[in-house]
Design an enzyme around this catalytic site. Structure first.
Site, PDB file in Angstrom:
ATOM      1  CG  HIS A   1       4.008  -2.172  -5.392  1.00  0.00           C
ATOM      2  ND1 HIS A   1       5.176  -1.471  -5.278  1.00  0.00           N
ATOM      3  CD2 HIS A   1       4.066  -3.156  -4.455  1.00  0.00           C
ATOM      4  CE1 HIS A   1       5.905  -1.992  -4.295  1.00  0.00           C
ATOM      5  NE2 HIS A   1       5.257  -3.021  -3.789  1.00  0.00           N
ATOM      6  N   GLY A   2       1.788  -1.603  -9.462  1.00  0.00           N
ATOM      7  CA  GLY A   2       0.567  -1.616 -10.255  1.00  0.00           C
ATOM      8  C   GLY A   2       0.482  -0.393 -11.137  1.00  0.00           C
TER       9      GLY A   2
END
Lengths: 395, 493
Positions: free
Chosen positions: B325-326
């Site tokens: 996601h990041g």
């Protein structure tokens, strides 16, 4: 029901809904985006701030021609009423913005010049004013506005088909029916008297002055930037070349503000700025058209030295606080600029002087003398300002 | 280009549909070719100059797939696959994680790498995972050799390109090869209905509640002590914001694809109605869960090597899922928390099985939903927070360490009855209302069958005048809210 008929029903209803809302927004026109004429008691109380003051003002400037335009900061926005009796009914618009600077004023004025040729422009000038920056970072809705190059079509489409426009339609109708003035008028003037909340002038003076006395910004963060005058010169040259009469004036800040500048040793820079303005205006004149005028209302006068009441419910006539002057003061400024004393009454002789290369030094000396007069006449006020300056000094 | 922007809705989409419809009368291939071109334009609109990573990725994976098809039966199959997957991960790593690694090297070891900021190509996590899955499927002989156009469309098809659903080659290629349905109006009616439901979820629910989430998280990040009310308001508002935002995007993606006669897998199935974390992950971002299960968890050994290894695999998968996601530790913590939740859930199930406990009753199920939701909300705090300290400050507020702090007269975005009310109302909606595909179940949205909802089973879309009117109202309300389009949260991933 077959899918084809369903789709026809859906799109038919959708289109009907769009058309109905668009029609309401078009007729009521809460931001004066589509037509300038209103029906009194129905939609005459526009609301220019919603959806971005800059967006709305840019749309108006690009769509409707005016005889007279005002540019400047929030001081001009609050003080200069395009419907002032001093103007004798000319079509005027106040394009001033709150929280602006010369960088933005230049862009806006040049934008206006691309769309219309007014007979005159008036630019209210501040030596220094919030947000105390020279970039556009603080100009909240600037990037969304045509000033920043955004095209008009999507803005007009939004004004036809948006909730906030529809909601504002009903606000405008409600206010218009009750003849309740909206502070953000169609003419770009911010009518502070239409704001219900009262004002405690003494507190407001302190509050505003404190903003100017911030440790790193405001007066203490002042940096001389010649481009401020250069940017103004570009505007002046553009309008002068169009045959538009250009009137510049230094805002009539209250003596409190001048005292703070005096205490902080900013007077020499303030004076040099005025000299630069005068030199720039003289340079802009090429013997053709009306000469560029520079007026200074920032001296100590019966207006700028107005007594500040101690009672919270007492009203000042000429000032909201040390930085923003009232419409009454604005009317005097306009009367002076346009020699319209016959329309607004006598303007005090000590209020406003037209600067030229010949008289600028004398005018500056007169203001310095005014400081001594103010210190003698209002020693408590001078002491109060001095205390404020001292108490906010960075340690 | 955003699905919720006037440019997309009033320009791009109508033109695409018109061209697709006209060319569709000539041939299905020509219609698909128009979609491929449109998809590239859609992507490049974001930033033409920085679109090259996607083009390189598509070409590279296409070539790798061709080679794999030829060598997959021999000894070169695994090395070629490893090379393809490695290059994909290297590309993703460079664009998404290089800055993160450099910053941590400097912070932890004092090694200064001096890396300039790298612009993250839009949707890189999605198109990379989609293509890794393709390569693995080729190696497993469940995907065959595609043509370049169909392959490009498989990767770039604009409804799913930026934020999923993450699709499988085997789901899409048969649809590209032969049209599933032949009545454009049927697909357009069903697709547009689902799209409007998604659009209104984004514009009427997710966007308005966002302001009530951000205030608390910003305050926490700045070190302001948050009262219990404000912290819970922020956490709950974000909980519903991310659900309505991401599920809206997925609805719009599935609906858009359906308008073009193509079905995508559904991505959400009322996740907040789940009564366990295991169930939650079967309902939340379902195509990511599927990807992680099929291409990570199972290859790692899944549950085939005993409970401890399964727990280890679960934790590894969730940590990687978090990092997907990041590039931030907060995402790792979020993934790690969910890993812990899943392990705990499995252990709890084992305990219950050993005790011979039967299925939960209504009370037990309600308790399961509440516990799951609480765990999910706590994890979202790490997901949303911009720093570990900010997340801890939020949790401290939620635990009441700074007092309750009920809103006073002056309403603020940080603590307001309006914000809490809206967050709770939306949470209630997500707990009891049928989801989009359940509402659309008569027209078979997505690729999997949809079960009828437990409640409001009569709320089923059909091409009737009543539904036309209801959706016209929703479409109007959405159109009127269209003018300050905000990015979908998952665009950042």
């Amino acid at each position: 029901m077959a899918a084809g008929r369903y789709l026809k029903a859906f799109f038919g209803l959708f289109a009907a809904g769009l058309a109905a809302v668009a029609l309401i927004n078009l007729v009521v026109d809460p931001y004066a985006s589509f037509h300038w004429r209103d029906i009194r008691g129905f939609n005459d109380q526009k609301h220019l701030k919603r959806g971005g003051g800059r967006v709305n003002k840019a749309v108006i400037l690009s769509r409707y021609p005016f005889d007279l335009l005002f540019f400047g900061t929030s001081r001009a926005e609050l003080g200069l009423d395009p419907n002032s009796p001093a103007l004798g009914g000319v079509a005027a618009f106040n394009a001033s913005q709150a929280g602006t600077n010369m960088t933005e004023i230049r862009i806006e004025a040049l934008f206006a010049a691309r769309h219309q040729t007014p007979r005159a422009i008036v630019i209210g000038l501040d030596f220094i004013a919030p947000p105390f920056t020279d970039d556009l970072s603080a100009a909240a809705d600037f990037p969304d506005s045509p000033f920043a190059g955004r095209s008009l079509a999507p803005i007009l489409l939004e004004r036809l088909l948006s909730w906030h426009a529809l909601v504002d339609c009903f606000t405008v109708i409600g206010h218009s029916v009750r003849h309740k003035p909206d502070p953000f008028t169609k003419f770009g003037y911010y009518d502070r008297t239409a704001v219900r909340s009262g004002i405690d002038h003494r507190k407001a003076f302190t509050q505003v002055l404190l903003e100017f006395l911030e440790p790193r910004s405001g007066y203490r963060g002042y940096v001389h930037r010649p481009e401020r005058v250069t940017q103004l010169a570009e505007v002046v040259a553009r309008y002068h070349a169009m045959g538009t009469r250009v009137l510049l004036f230094v805002s009539p800040v209250h003596a409190h503000q001048l005292e703070a500048m005096w205490d902080l040793g900013l007077f020499p820079a303030f004076e040099q700025w005025k000299r630069d303005l005068v030199a720039m205006a003289a340079q802009a004149d090429h013997g053709e058209g009306a000469p560029v005028q520079v007026w200074d209302f920032s001296g100590y006068s019966s207006i700028t030295a107005e007594r500040i009441p101690e009672q919270s419910d007492a009203r000042m006539r000429w000032y909201w606080e040390s930085s923003h002057y009232t419409k009454d003061t604005g009317d005097l400024v306009l009367a002076r600029l346009f020699s319209a004393e016959d329309r607004v009454g006598a303007v005090p002789a000590d209020f406003g002087v037209r600067l030229s290369p010949d008289n600028v030094e004398a005018a500056l000396a007169s203001i310095r003398a005014g400081h001594d007069w103010y210190a003698k006449t209002f020693p408590d006020e001078v002491e109060a300002v001095r205390n404020l300056v001292r108490s906010t000094a960075p340690r | 280009m955003l699905f919720n922007s006037p440019l997309f809705l009033l320009g791009f989409l109508p033109i695409c549909l018109l061209v697709f419809r006209l060319l569709g009368r000539v041939s299905w291939t020509a219609a698909l070719a128009s979609l491929t071109v449109a998809s590239f334009i859609f992507y490049a609109w974001w930033d033409p100059v920085h679109s090259w990573p996607m083009a390189v990725s598509i070409l590279g994976n296409f070539v790798c797939g061709l080679v794999l098809v030829r060598v997959r039966g021999g000894r070169w199959g695994t090395p070629v696959l490893a090379l393809g997957v490695g290059l994909n991960l290297a590309m993703l790593g460079w664009f998404k994680y290089a800055g993160f690694i450099a910053a941590n090297l400097e912070h932890l070891a004092g090694i200064r790498v001096g890396l300039d900021p790298i612009l993250l190509p839009l949707g890189i996590s999605f198109f990379t995972f989609t293509q890794i899955a393709y390569l693995v499927d080729v190696r497993r002989k469940v995907a065959s050799e595609p043509g370049l156009m169909n392959y490009s469309l498989f990767v770039t098809f604009f409804p799913h390109l930026i934020a999923g659903p993450i699709i499988h080659h085997k789901e899409m290629m048969p649809q590209f090869e032969s049209r599933r349905r032949h009545v454009f109006a049927d697909d357009f009616a069903a697709g547009s209905a689902l799209f409007i439901i998604g659009l209104s979820k984004k514009l009427l629910f997710a966007d308005p509640v966002a302001q009530f989430a951000s205030g608390a998280f910003v305050a926490a990040a700045q070190g302001d002590p948050l009262g219990m009310f404000a912290a819970w308001q922020g956490a709950l508002a974000y909980t519903v914001q991310i659900y309505f935002d991401f599920s809206a995007y997925s609805d719009m993606a599935v609906g858009l694809a359906r308008m073009f006669g193509i079905d995508l897998p559904v991505n959400f199935n009322s996740p907040y109605q789940a009564d366990s974390i295991i169930e939650f992950w079967r309902r939340w971002h379902m195509t990511l869960s599927r990807f992680l299960r099929d291409y990570l968890y199972v290859p790692l050994g899944g549950n085939r090597h005993g409970p401890w290894r399964r727990h280890l695999n679960l934790m590894a998968v969730m940590l990687i899922g978090g990092l997907w996601h990041g590039a931030a530790w907060t995402f790792m913590v979020w993934g790690g928390l969910h890993g812990l939740y899943l392990i705990t859930n499995h252990l709890w199930r084992e305990v219950r099985q050993r005790r011979g406990a039967g299925p939960s009753g209504p009370l037990g199920r309600a308790a399961g939903v509440a516990a799951t939701l609480l765990a999910v909300v706590v994890a979202w705090v790490f997901f949303r927070a911009t720093s570990f300290d900010g997340a801890l400050a939020m949790l401290a507020g939620m635990a009441g360490l700074n007092g309750i702090g009920l809103p006073t007269g002056a309403e603020s975005a940080t603590a307001s009855w309006q914000g809490m009310g809206l967050a709770l109302a939306l949470l209630g909606l997500s707990l009891v209302a049928p989801n989009s595909q359940q509402i659309m179940r008569h027209c078979h949205p997505g690729l999997a069958p949809v079960a009828a909802p437990d409640r409001f089973g009569g709320l089923v879309w059909q091409p009737t005048l009543r539904w036309a009117a209801a959706l016209a109202v929703l479409a109007l309300a959405s159109t009127f809210s269209l003018w300050s389009p905000t990015e979908f949260l998952y665009y950042r991933f």
